[in-house]
Structure formats: structure tokens, C-alpha cells
Design an enzyme around this catalytic site. Sequence first.
Site, mmCIF file in Angstrom:
data_model
loop_
_atom_site.group_PDB
_atom_site.id
_atom_site.type_symbol
_atom_site.label_atom_id
_atom_site.label_comp_id
_atom_site.label_asym_id
_atom_site.label_seq_id
_atom_site.Cartn_x
_atom_site.Cartn_y
_atom_site.Cartn_z
ATOM 1 N N ASP A 108 47.124 29.012 45.371
ATOM 2 C CA ASP A 108 48.453 29.113 44.677
ATOM 3 C C ASP A 108 48.861 30.098 43.748
ATOM 4 O O ASP A 108 47.856 30.316 42.616
ATOM 5 C CB ASP A 108 48.168 27.853 44.021
ATOM 6 C CG ASP A 108 49.707 27.225 43.286
ATOM 7 O OD1 ASP A 108 50.355 26.463 43.816
ATOM 8 O OD2 ASP A 108 49.895 27.665 42.088
ATOM 9 N N TYR A 168 53.479 34.454 37.535
ATOM 10 C CA TYR A 168 51.999 34.760 36.970
ATOM 11 C C TYR A 168 51.730 36.294 37.102
ATOM 12 O O TYR A 168 50.763 36.700 36.452
ATOM 13 C CB TYR A 168 50.837 34.136 38.121
ATOM 14 C CG TYR A 168 51.072 32.622 38.136
ATOM 15 C CD1 TYR A 168 51.748 31.723 37.331
ATOM 16 C CD2 TYR A 168 50.473 32.204 39.345
ATOM 17 C CE1 TYR A 168 51.964 30.282 37.376
ATOM 18 C CE2 TYR A 168 50.291 30.626 39.426
ATOM 19 C CZ TYR A 168 51.000 29.887 38.548
ATOM 20 O OH TYR A 168 51.008 28.458 38.665
ATOM 21 N N LYS A 217 56.217 30.755 43.828
ATOM 22 C CA LYS A 217 57.023 30.163 43.033
ATOM 23 C C LYS A 217 58.333 31.123 42.697
ATOM 24 O O LYS A 217 58.031 31.941 42.395
ATOM 25 C CB LYS A 217 56.726 29.188 42.032
ATOM 26 C CG LYS A 217 55.264 28.464 42.353
ATOM 27 C CD LYS A 217 54.640 27.591 41.230
ATOM 28 C CE LYS A 217 53.467 27.166 41.664
ATOM 29 N NZ LYS A 217 52.453 27.985 41.476
ATOM 30 N N HIS A 222 59.834 26.852 40.424
ATOM 31 C CA HIS A 222 58.547 26.659 39.192
ATOM 32 C C HIS A 222 58.794 25.837 38.174
ATOM 33 O O HIS A 222 57.731 25.120 37.692
ATOM 34 C CB HIS A 222 58.539 28.309 38.630
ATOM 35 C CG HIS A 222 56.769 28.318 38.212
ATOM 36 N ND1 HIS A 222 56.532 29.538 38.190
ATOM 37 C CD2 HIS A 222 56.128 27.630 37.533
ATOM 38 C CE1 HIS A 222 55.138 29.629 37.605
ATOM 39 N NE2 HIS A 222 55.005 28.402 37.489
#
Length: 296
Positions: A47, A52, A77, A110
Site C-alpha cells: 500500500d 507518501y 492513492k 486519499h
Amino acid sequence: MNENTVFLLSNGVEIPSTGFGTWQIPDGEIAFNAVSYALQCGYRHIDTARNYGNEQSVGRAIKDSGVTRSDIFVTSKLPAEVKTYKETLESFDTSLSSLGLSYIDLYLIHAPWPWNRQGYDYRKENIEVWKAMEEIYKSGRCRAIGVSNFEISDLVAILDNCNIKPMVNQIRYFIGNTQNGLVNFCRQNNILVEGYSPLATGAILANKKVAAIAEKYNTTLPQLCIRYVMKKGVIPLPKSTNPVHIKQNTDVNFEIVASDMEYLNSLTGTVKGLRLSKIKSWIKKRLIYLKSYIGK
Ligand code: A2P
């Protein structure tokens, strides 16, 4: 790993029942090594997210792992700040090329709001974004679509206006923070729940009550926390950059008896300050929604 069991999404796609989370894992060698080792340890579900900032290293680790691409379930996401149709399509392409993949297994919105506007009402914008998510899904470049951090009212807006229902809602989920109302709503609507931060980003590690139950099963506290989430039918996404922890977190194939599950279900103050912060955020959200209705 737990016999590599899978859940079925509402469109029939299989999703491994545990995944490796990569939030807060820095791009570069740290993310590359963590994901490479997670794959070596048996994880088949990774994931990540564009927010990120580590998609490139995650993608490289997947490529270099030697594991057949179709055997790995990859989630990414849409950045929380992206709230238009056009930018959603562009952002998906950016993620795909950063990851170096020809398709993503699961693509999620997200969050219902940009990070600096938490709690604000973006339901109208999310409906527009969801149209683009449906286009991406129909193009075959992702096998499933869903959302993350969505509350019931955010989900209702999508469900009332979509052609394709979200297949997943990824939420913050750990012992003492199980969001039962939201999870039940998701289940009633055939939306699978994934749980990020099953260890409360480390804040639960000092909890003595949870530690006592872990001891009873001769497991570590993190293993108990991960197993608990699995027993609740939610997909845990633990993260770690420590090889010992990564390996340990895959060794979670033990039972928790019903009475202990009941006890763990009853625990609320597992993380200091959580209750107060939840109440504050609940009041803030209600005030924002109220203001938006008055303004209409
Ligand atoms: P580390 O990277 O040193 O392992 P969450 O998954 O809820 O976000 O929690 C992640 C945090 O929990 C990280 O700080 C991670 O640190 C720590 N962690 C993950 N697995 C374990 C483990 N098995 N034992 C101790 N700490 C762990």
C-alpha cells in the site's frame, strides 16, 4: 503470513487479507529495502500513495523482487488536494509512471478533503473526482477503485451519484479505534474496509492492557494488534522499516478466543488523548457541515 487468504471485492477481484503499509517510509533506499524485504517475507499486498512520496522506490522494489507482477496487489492513492476531474486523470498517470507499472490494482481517493482543510465539505468536488475514478477503472488501468478516510456522509454523496460503487474504504483502525458505525455502513454497502495504522503508528505499543493479552498468547503486542484487525474482517496495513519487525508482523496465524476479542473490543483508551481528539474532531466537523448548510 496467514495462509495468504484473500477477500473478494464487490467486483470479484481478489485482495490479500493483509498488506504492507508504506506511509512515512522515506523514498530511496529505506523504502526500497523495506518493500523488498516485505515481499521476501511473503507480503503480496503493498500500500502506497502519491502523498507518501515513495512510489518510485516502491515500484522499483516490486520490479526487482522477481515476484510475478500479477501475484502482487498494489494500491496507490490520489493526493488529497486533487479535487477536479482533469487533475485526477493526470495524477493517476503520474502515479503509474512513478511506480513504473502498467496498471495499479487499487486506486483510492486519499481523503475527502485536502489535508489543510480537514473536516470541510468537499462532497460536490468528490463526486466530480469520482467520475474520473470511474473513467480510470473503465480504462482497465486499475482493477478496483475506492476511497480512504471517508465518513458516512462522504460515502453517501458518492453512492447517490455514482455508476460504479467504491469497493474499498481505507480508514485508521486499531484496538480502541474501530469506528463500528462506519464499518457497518461500509459492509451494508459492500465496501471492504482496510485499516491503516493497526499499531496506532506505534502509540499503542505502551498499552499495558493490550500487552497482557498478547502475553497470554505468547505473542508480541504488535502481532496481537494485527491479528485483532484480521479477526474483525478488516485488512491490516502495518508498516515498518525494521527487518525484525517486518518478519514478525507476518507471523500472525493464531486464534484469539471470543472472550478476549470481547475484552479487546471493549477497550477504549488504548491511546492517550485519542478520546478527546475524537470528540474535538467530531464537534469541528459538525460545525463545518452546519455552516455549509446555513450558507446554502
Ligand atoms: P519500526 O519501523 O521501527 O518497526 P502503524 O503500522 O500503526 O503505522 O505503526 C508503525 C509503527 O510501529 C512504526 O513506528 C514501527 O516502527 C512500529 N512497529 C511496526 N511493527 C513493529 C513491531 N513488530 N514491533 C515494534 N514496533 C513495530
